[in-house]
Design a protein around this motif. Structure first.
Motif, PDB file in Angstrom:
ATOM      1  N   ASP A 240       0.836  -1.196   0.000  1.00 54.23           N
ATOM      2  CA  ASP A 240       0.000   0.000   0.000  1.00 54.23           C
ATOM      3  C   ASP A 240       0.874   1.251   0.000  1.00 54.23           C
ATOM      4  O   ASP A 240       1.916   1.293   0.662  1.00 54.23           O
ATOM      5  CB  ASP A 240      -0.896   0.017   1.245  1.00 54.23           C
ATOM      6  N   THR A 244      -0.631   1.804   6.113  1.00 57.01           N
ATOM      7  CA  THR A 244      -1.808   1.039   6.510  1.00 57.01           C
ATOM      8  C   THR A 244      -1.514   0.128   7.700  1.00 57.01           C
ATOM      9  O   THR A 244      -0.533  -0.610   7.713  1.00 57.01           O
ATOM     10  CB  THR A 244      -2.332   0.184   5.346  1.00 57.01           C
ATOM     11  N   LYS A 320      -0.432  -6.819   1.362  1.00 57.66           N
ATOM     12  CA  LYS A 320      -0.259  -5.430   0.919  1.00 57.66           C
ATOM     13  C   LYS A 320      -0.108  -4.451   2.068  1.00 57.66           C
ATOM     14  O   LYS A 320       0.393  -3.336   1.870  1.00 57.66           O
ATOM     15  CB  LYS A 320      -1.461  -5.019   0.062  1.00 57.66           C
ATOM     16  N   SER A 321      -0.534  -4.819   3.255  1.00 58.60           N
ATOM     17  CA  SER A 321      -0.540  -3.896   4.388  1.00 58.60           C
ATOM     18  C   SER A 321       0.876  -3.585   4.861  1.00 58.60           C
ATOM     19  O   SER A 321       1.766  -4.437   4.814  1.00 58.60           O
ATOM     20  CB  SER A 321      -1.347  -4.483   5.546  1.00 58.60           C
TER      21      SER A 321
END
Length: 427
Positions: A240, A244, A320-321
């Protein structure tokens, strides 16, 4: 191959963590020389449904279904929004209504060990014939719901077989038992049934060392720890752009990480760059008190409430975090709770910020795997310091996780341990 009868309540399309353990065991058991036959309810009342999980059911596996009486169906006539809360055994509000108190009293005192008790007798009748027809010598029951262990108990009485009772969670020591408004006689009955199951089974499976130690004080039946795990392979994923912080699963009142929200609020006020990129992602049910905490500290603009996500979407979100959040209630009873998502967090290879009780078994596993930082619910300064350090690394694209020795938690390796345990029991 040796046939193994697996008696489960949670099965696709059930969503949530309870379904994953035996869905994956049955996937890999044939590789280990065992043929699983799965027995599940035909008309269950699942609090969460994930239709995508039906695609993960092993091809060709034999699944037997039996109708079940679900008391939660009539409970929904009174309050549909409360039904899911009661079915999971958790009160989400500090001030439950009279109706919720009444339903919880009924749940705790009239449905012992749980509301699926009416499935026991018809299941025993159905499975007795199947055991004979299929020449089954191994039966595994998995709970909660712990009523399923009573099915194993009855089958053990009338058939020559080896019975393994799998406890994904403890029984009488689970935190929500204190909220069920149990009478003294109900408490005694739970304890009696727990001891009867633990003493009658040929083998016991548990998911944590804490539960093993607890059960060893009750029974001399052999106990094996086989944790939950992950079944996905890591693959490079674009992270991301925002900073996040993501939590997967139910986030109700008891897990509300007030120290984290306070630390984030202070960083937003003190650091303009942090303020521009912060995003708090919550996937799953979020309690009202958690939302009020975020609002009270001015963090609502940074919140992205994603609701329930399919398992595939969850895996993508984790990879993705920037940071993965693991939370547990701060009580002695929760020290042995190892959330199933921890192992998928490991496989995502993103830094884990864990906040839970002192000497938390899951926290110790994170430290051993070098997968993140473990803090307490009261230590705002430490949480803030960690976040600031990780934010500095994020700014220069160096926020990484160097987790180690996590391969043992792959579902194939865990199933290999299960197969060895079953085989040892047969010898």
């Amino acid at each position: 191959m040796q046939k193994v009868l697996v008696i489960a309540y949670y099965w696709p399309p059930a969503g949530g963590p309870g379904v994953q353990r035996w869905l994956k065991f049955t996937k890999y058991l044939p590789e280990m020389g065992f043929e699983p036959i799965v027995y599940v309810p035909e008309n269950p009342s699942y609090p969460i449904v994930d239709e995508k999980l039906l695609e993960e059911v092993p091809e060709g596996i034999k699944i037997i279904k039996q109708r079940i009486q679900e008391p939660y169906a009539w409970a929904s006539l009174f309050s549909k929004s409360k039904t899911k809360t009661i079915s999971s055994g958790i009160i989400s509000e500090k001030n439950p209504s009279f109706l919720e108190k009444l339903l919880l009293w009924i749940r705790g005192n009239l449905f012992i060990p749980d509301a699926r008790k009416f499935w026991v007798k018809p299941s025993v009748r159905t499975l007795s014939k199947i055991i004979q027809d299929e020449e089954i010598k191994i039966v595994i029951t998995t709970g909660p719901p712990h009523s399923l262990h009573l099915i194993g108990l009855e089958l053990k009485k009338s058939h020559q077989l080896d019975w393994i009772a799998d406890f994904r969670d403890p029984w009488t020591s689970i935190g929500y038992h204190k909220k069920l408004r149990l009478s003294k006689s109900a408490q005694k009955k739970h304890k009696r049934l727990e001891k009867l199951v633990l003493s009658s089974a040929d083998k016991i499976l548990v998911t944590s060392n804490t539960t093993k130690k607890e059960f060893e004080a009750i029974t001399t039946t052999p106990i094996q720890v086989i944790t939950n795990g992950y079944d996905n392979e890591w693959e490079p994923t674009e992270l991301d752009k925002d900073f996040t912080i993501s939590h997967i699963g139910s986030l109700l009142t008891g897990r509300n990480p007030k120290a984290l929200w306070k630390a984030l609020s202070e960083l937003v006020l003190e650091n303009e760059e942090f303020k521009k990129v912060l995003k708090i992602q919550l996937a799953g049910v979020v309690g009202e008190e958690v939302l009020k905490s975020l609002e009270g500290l001015g963090l609502t603009p940074y919140l992205k409430h994603l609701g329930y996500l399919s398992h595939n979407k969850v895996l993508e979100l984790q990879r993705k975090s920037q940071i993965l959040l693991l939370l547990e209630i701060d009580t002695e009873e929760t020290r042995g709770i190892i959330p199933g998502k921890l192992f998928e967090y490991f496989s995502a290879k993103r830094p884990i910020l864990a906040i839970g009780p002192t000497d938390w078994e899951a926290g110790n596993m994170i430290k051993t795997a070098n997968a993140g930082i473990v803090g307490s619910h009261s230590d705002t300064d430490t949480v803030k310091s960690v976040l600031l350090d990780w934010f500095d690394k994020y700014r220069v694209q160096e926020l990484n996780c160097m987790s180690k020795d996590i391969e043992k938690y792959h579902r194939r390796e865990l199933t290999r341990a299960l197969a060895n345990y079953i085989q040892w029991e047969l010898s």
